[in-house]
Design an enzyme around this catalytic site. Structure first.
Site, short mmCIF file in Angstrom:
data_model
loop_
_atom_site.label_atom_id
_atom_site.label_comp_id
_atom_site.label_asym_id
_atom_site.label_seq_id
_atom_site.Cartn_x
_atom_site.Cartn_y
_atom_site.Cartn_z
N SER A 97 0.82 -1.21 0.00
CA SER A 97 0.00 0.00 0.00
C SER A 97 0.85 1.27 0.00
CB SER A 97 -0.96 -0.04 1.19
OG SER A 97 -1.84 1.05 1.15
N ASP A 236 -3.78 6.16 -2.70
CA ASP A 236 -2.57 5.51 -2.22
C ASP A 236 -2.13 4.49 -3.28
OD1 ASP A 236 -4.55 3.61 -1.82
OD2 ASP A 236 -4.06 3.21 0.27
#
Length: 451
Positions: A97, A236
């Site tokens: 992530s 993200d």
């Protein structure tokens, strides 16, 4: 073997000391041993180490007898989508992530994309990694699976294409994977996209894709102003979270986005249940009630929200941390559905994003989440509870401590991962009161921390 990459909800660690191909292969075997999965979706993000770790993971899955369906470079939500859409036994996304670029990790799901976390299998998989493995009598097969077209069709099903009008939208993928989806969606939408940090690049030339960091917001905000865009969106790295900027380049707190999405979704469904976290609530409660829905509070964290949504058959769930969950998306979080819904709202209402949000900030001003490092969090929270519960309208422990008065409320909770206490304060249309109470609570926390 170092198994420190196993966390509460997923796997994350530095490559190669905490996560490497050798461990990834064993994780694949252990996943099949614990879950019994026969058909597994595998996808990976833009990190430089992802292809090698994915290949090793797939080898382990196949050695244990599972068929691997490789969907290639993608976002976490495409693994969720493919696992549920194609009726697979499970899915694994190789991603870290928004962690530093030398990290990687995995997010795992079971059938119907139900999350696998420490309380329902992840710890068992971790423990199984340490035991010896025998190859399955019959090796699993490997095949690639193209999911982008079915996924894009699904995304477009959330909006009324006929109500969309041309407008300019800034999108900042942070050199993560979101740009690939925008390029596909663009062909179906009347919007002009200004693309910032658009190309997937695991070197992260513009910093790690994490729009929560204020220093990472400037590029999006500047582009919105320069191009006179209707809004800006930033994601993200694995784009399961999206962040919004209004037409003035102002970053919008996730709390107000939850209310806006709940309202937009309930208008479409004509009612239904909405799950929200307990940190900030009044704006969401107000909008959900006005739109004929029912708001239900859940403990913060994707595993809790997803389970509560299933239990309640909720149409939408939102966290102020920019995670948004949808019933028709296997109760999973998506970073693409939210911006489509908000773009649709701008087109239908003819209002600017700032005007939609300003009214809500005025009605329910909030502090935003404030983190404080505390030596003994339980002691400090207990002392705050003792002091503030006197004369309070209600005290709740759904997630940390929530204390409510007539005109203001606060939530104080411990981090799951660090010695940090997180504070959120809001008021009813009284910014000065909210600010004063925030300052008062912070001073009290500092005083208690010193004693």
């Amino acid at each position: 073997m170092d198994l420190s990459c196993f966390k509460a909800y997923d796997l994350r660690g530095r490559v190669p000391d905490q996560l490497n191909p050798t461990l990834a292969e064993k994780i694949g075997r252990a996943y099949v041993a614990i879950t019994g999965a026969k058909k597994v979706i595998v996808g990976y993000d833009i990190r430089l180490s992802s292809p090698e770790i994915t290949e090793a993971l797939s080898s382990g899955l196949m050695a244990a007898g599972a068929d691997v369906y490789d969907i290639g470079l993608c976002g976490t939500e495409q693994v969720y989508f493919a696992t549920s859409h194609y009726g697979m036994d499970g899915g694994i996304m190789v991603t870290a992530s928004h962690n530093p670029k030398d990290h990687n990790g995995m997010k795992m799901v079971g059938p119907e994309s139900r999350p696998i976390s420490s309380d329902n299998g992840l710890n068992d998989i971790r423990d199984r990694v340490l035991e010896p493995f025998a190859n399955a009598p019959e090796q699993g097969r490997y095949e690639t699976l193209e999911v982008m077209s079915a996924y894009v069709d699904h995304l477009l099903g959330y909006i009324d294409a006929g109500s969309l009008k041309p407008m300019t939208i800034v999108c900042n993928a942070g050199n993560g994977g979101a740009g690939l989806v925008i390029d596909e969606l663009e062909q179906h939408l009347p919007f002009e996209f200004v693309k910032v940090h658009h190309q997937p690049d695991g070197h992260f030339p513009n910093g790690v894709p994490n729009p929560i960091l204020p220093e990472n917001r400037t590029a999006t905000a500047d582009a919105v102003i320069e191009h006179g865009a209707a809004m800006g969106i930033a994601w993200d790295g694995d784009y399961d979270r999206c962040f919004f900027f209004d037409e003035n380049g102002r970053f919008i707190e996730g709390y107000y986005v939850v209310g806006l999405l709940a309202d937009q979704f309930l208008r479409k469904t004509g009612g239904g249940k909405v799950i929200h976290d307990p940190r900030l609530t009044w704006n969401t409660l107000d909008l959900v009630k006005a739109a004929g829905g029912k708001a239900i509070e859940s403990k913060t964290g994707h595993a809790f929200i997803k389970q509560r949504m299933r239990d309640e058959d909720a149409v939408y769930g939102g966290e102020m941390s920019a995670h948004h969950y949808f019933r028709d998306f296997a109760y999973c979080d998506s970073g693409m559905i939210p911006w489509l819904l908000i773009a649709e709202r701008l087109c239908q209402s003819g209002q600017t994003l700032s005007s939609l949000i300003d009214a809500r900030i005025e009605a329910y001003p909030a502090s935003g989440e404030i983190n404080r490092t505390i030596n003994d969090p339980p002691k400090v929270i207990a002392a705050i509870e003792a002091k503030y519960s006197v004369g309070a309208k209600s005290v709740s422990f759904v997630d940390g401590l929530s204390v409510e008065f007539d005109n203001w409320r606060f939530n104080l909770r411990m981090s799951n991962t660090e010695p940090v206490v997180r504070l959120n304060v809001e008021s009813r249309a009284d910014k000065a009161l909210m600010e004063a109470k925030t300052e008062e609570l912070l001073q009290e926390m500092d005083r208690l921390n010193k004693n």
